[in-house]
Scaffold this motif. Structure first.
Motif, short mmCIF file in Angstrom:
data_model
loop_
_atom_site.label_atom_id
_atom_site.label_comp_id
_atom_site.label_asym_id
_atom_site.label_seq_id
_atom_site.Cartn_x
_atom_site.Cartn_y
_atom_site.Cartn_z
N ALA A 37 0.56 -1.10 -0.10
CA ALA A 37 -0.11 -0.03 0.07
C ALA A 37 0.94 1.24 0.00
O ALA A 37 1.80 1.39 0.66
N VAL A 38 0.29 2.26 -0.84
CA VAL A 38 0.98 3.37 -0.84
C VAL A 38 -0.48 4.31 -0.59
O VAL A 38 -1.40 4.27 -1.05
N VAL A 39 -0.32 5.05 0.74
CA VAL A 39 -1.47 5.98 1.24
C VAL A 39 -1.05 7.32 1.25
O VAL A 39 -0.09 7.83 1.77
N THR A 157 -2.61 14.96 -5.58
CA THR A 157 -1.39 14.23 -5.19
C THR A 157 -1.65 12.46 -5.37
O THR A 157 -0.76 11.94 -5.93
N ALA A 158 -2.70 12.15 -5.06
CA ALA A 158 -3.09 10.48 -5.07
C ALA A 158 -3.19 10.11 -6.26
O ALA A 158 -2.44 9.22 -6.90
N VAL A 159 -3.66 10.84 -7.26
CA VAL A 159 -3.55 10.24 -8.67
C VAL A 159 -2.44 10.68 -9.53
O VAL A 159 -2.12 9.78 -10.05
N ALA A 160 -1.65 11.62 -8.95
CA ALA A 160 -0.52 11.83 -9.66
C ALA A 160 0.64 10.86 -9.22
O ALA A 160 1.40 10.33 -10.03
N ILE A 161 0.48 10.33 -7.99
CA ILE A 161 1.32 9.47 -7.30
C ILE A 161 1.11 8.30 -7.97
O ILE A 161 1.93 7.33 -8.56
N THR A 162 -0.27 7.78 -8.32
CA THR A 162 -0.66 6.53 -8.95
C THR A 162 0.06 6.63 -10.35
O THR A 162 0.59 5.57 -10.65
N ALA A 163 -0.03 7.74 -11.11
CA ALA A 163 0.59 7.73 -12.44
C ALA A 163 2.06 7.45 -12.38
O ALA A 163 2.51 6.75 -13.26
N ALA A 164 2.80 8.19 -11.44
CA ALA A 164 4.31 8.01 -11.44
C ALA A 164 4.68 6.53 -11.02
O ALA A 164 5.71 6.37 -11.44
N LEU A 165 3.79 5.88 -10.40
CA LEU A 165 4.21 4.52 -10.21
C LEU A 165 3.66 3.61 -11.24
O LEU A 165 3.85 2.39 -10.91
N GLY A 166 3.23 4.22 -12.50
CA GLY A 166 2.70 3.31 -13.22
C GLY A 166 1.47 2.36 -13.04
O GLY A 166 1.31 1.38 -13.78
N GLN A 167 0.71 2.78 -11.84
CA GLN A 167 -0.62 2.13 -11.38
C GLN A 167 -1.65 2.71 -12.29
O GLN A 167 -1.66 3.61 -12.86
N LYS A 168 -2.77 1.91 -12.35
CA LYS A 168 -3.99 2.00 -12.98
C LYS A 168 -5.22 2.40 -12.19
O LYS A 168 -6.36 2.69 -12.88
N CYS A 170 -6.90 4.37 -8.31
CA CYS A 170 -6.60 5.20 -7.27
C CYS A 170 -7.89 5.14 -6.53
O CYS A 170 -8.93 5.60 -7.08
N TYR A 171 -7.87 4.64 -5.12
CA TYR A 171 -8.87 4.77 -4.27
C TYR A 171 -8.89 5.86 -3.54
O TYR A 171 -8.00 6.44 -3.14
N LYS A 221 -7.38 11.31 -16.46
CA LYS A 221 -7.98 11.07 -17.77
C LYS A 221 -6.58 11.04 -18.81
O LYS A 221 -6.70 10.11 -19.62
N LYS A 222 -5.62 11.75 -18.50
CA LYS A 222 -4.30 11.71 -19.14
C LYS A 222 -3.63 10.52 -19.19
O LYS A 222 -3.16 9.64 -20.23
N TYR A 223 -3.67 9.87 -17.91
CA TYR A 223 -2.95 8.58 -17.53
C TYR A 223 -3.90 7.46 -17.57
O TYR A 223 -3.59 6.32 -17.29
N GLN A 224 -5.18 7.71 -18.16
CA GLN A 224 -6.23 6.20 -17.89
C GLN A 224 -6.27 5.83 -16.55
O GLN A 224 -6.11 4.57 -16.50
N ILE A 225 -6.23 6.71 -15.62
CA ILE A 225 -6.36 5.93 -14.12
C ILE A 225 -7.77 5.84 -13.69
O ILE A 225 -8.88 6.79 -13.76
N LYS A 226 -8.31 4.74 -13.28
CA LYS A 226 -9.53 4.51 -12.86
C LYS A 226 -9.53 5.01 -11.59
O LYS A 226 -8.74 4.65 -10.67
N ILE A 227 -10.36 6.12 -11.17
CA ILE A 227 -10.41 6.66 -9.72
C ILE A 227 -11.92 5.97 -8.97
O ILE A 227 -12.89 5.84 -9.80
N ILE A 228 -11.55 5.37 -8.04
CA ILE A 228 -12.92 4.54 -7.01
C ILE A 228 -13.04 5.66 -5.81
O ILE A 228 -12.29 5.48 -5.03
N VAL A 229 -14.05 6.25 -5.86
CA VAL A 229 -14.37 7.05 -4.56
C VAL A 229 -15.43 6.12 -3.90
O VAL A 229 -16.69 5.60 -4.20
N ALA A 230 -15.03 6.06 -2.66
CA ALA A 230 -15.59 5.04 -1.63
C ALA A 230 -15.61 5.48 -0.15
O ALA A 230 -14.75 6.15 -0.05
#
Ligand code: ADP
Ligand code: ASP
Ligand code: MG
Length: 242
Positions: A37-39, A157-168, A170-171, A221-230
């Protein structure tokens, strides 16, 4: 990294020690599924508003460099406390400020834009099997001044870190179980939306839905990251923005 989860907790979910411990349970549930986990954390409760008020009491003509220096402490408090709560449960965890996490921004104090992320330290600590807890909403400019990203900027910050780590994925964990067609805390008839496009989410934010920071959606949108709001507390399916 297949088993890595990036997640962010908002200030309302971290308002006191008990709430921090509740949020930590969410992280625990991922770790028990053999995830890493990266929080990313926001400041606790109304901490940012309180700091702004205190600064204004000192000087109405706020110096924005010093304001950012002050406001960044809110997130620094919560990332240290969150890490302590994880360590208490026996997990290896480490807190990082925005600059330790490698977040480089423009110099526009109070509304800085992330320009680059060098996640060297994050990757190093992941190799050491640590849970990484990063202070949201902050970075440094090229002269090493501390900057902040604008109100609600921890989402970015959360979405940008997700992109920087190459993940797809972000919760975004918050005090509501997803995105609604209007503010569910104001309108009883508000309806939850299970799936939204980036454009639909941008439109809601334009109309004032503060559930996500506008820049976080642009980066997703730019990095095609799925955001999950929960919800941080409730075990309900959230809303997916993709
Ligand atoms: P956090 O502290 O987790 O960052 P925010 O207060 O920034 O949380 O955002 C969550 C809040 O956004 C909710 O409590 C809700 O009242 C408000 N909100 C406004 N519009 C919407 C919407 N369309 N859908 C969901 N929440 C909304
Ligand atoms: N603490 C900052 C704010 O209150 C950033 C955030 O919560 O995302 O705006
Ligand atoms: Mg927010």
């Amino acid at each position: 990294m297949d088993n890595l989860v990036v997640m962010k907790f908002g200030g309302s979910s971290l308002a006191d020690n008990q709430k921090i411990e509740q949020a930590v349970q969410k992280v625990k549930s991922f770790l028990e599924q053999k995830k890493r986990a990266v929080v990313i954390v926001s400041a606790q409760g109304n901490k940012t508003d309180e700091l702004i008020k205190e600064a204004q009491e000192l000087d109405k003509q706020l110096n924005t460099r010093e304001l950012d220096m002050l406001l960044s402490t809110g997130e620094q408090i919560s990332c240290a406390k969150f890490t302590m709560a994880l360590q208490k449960l026996g997990y290896k965890a480490i807190s990082l400020t925005g600059w330790q996490a490698g977040i480089l921004t423009s110099s526009d104090y109070t509304k800085a834009k992330i320009q680059d992320i060098y996640p060297i330290r994050i990757l190093e600590e992941l190799k050491n099997n640590q849970v990484i807890v990063i202070a949201g909403f902050q970075g440094i400019d090229k002269k090493q001044n501390i900057t902040t990203l604008g109100r609600d900027g921890s989402d970015t910050t959360a979405v940008a870190i997700t992109a920087a780590l190459g993940q797809k994925e972000c919760y975004i964990f918050t005090d509501i179980d997803g995105v609604y067609n209007k503010d569910p805390h104001k309108y009883l008839e508000a309806k939850k939306i299970e799936n939204l496009s980036y454009e639909e989410m941008e439109e809601l934010v334009r109309k004032g839905a503060k559930v996500l920071h506008d820049r976080s959606i642009k980066i997703a949108k730019k990095y095609q990251i799925k955001i999950i709001v929960a919800s941080t507390i409730e075990e309900k399916e959230g809303s997916i923005i993709s």
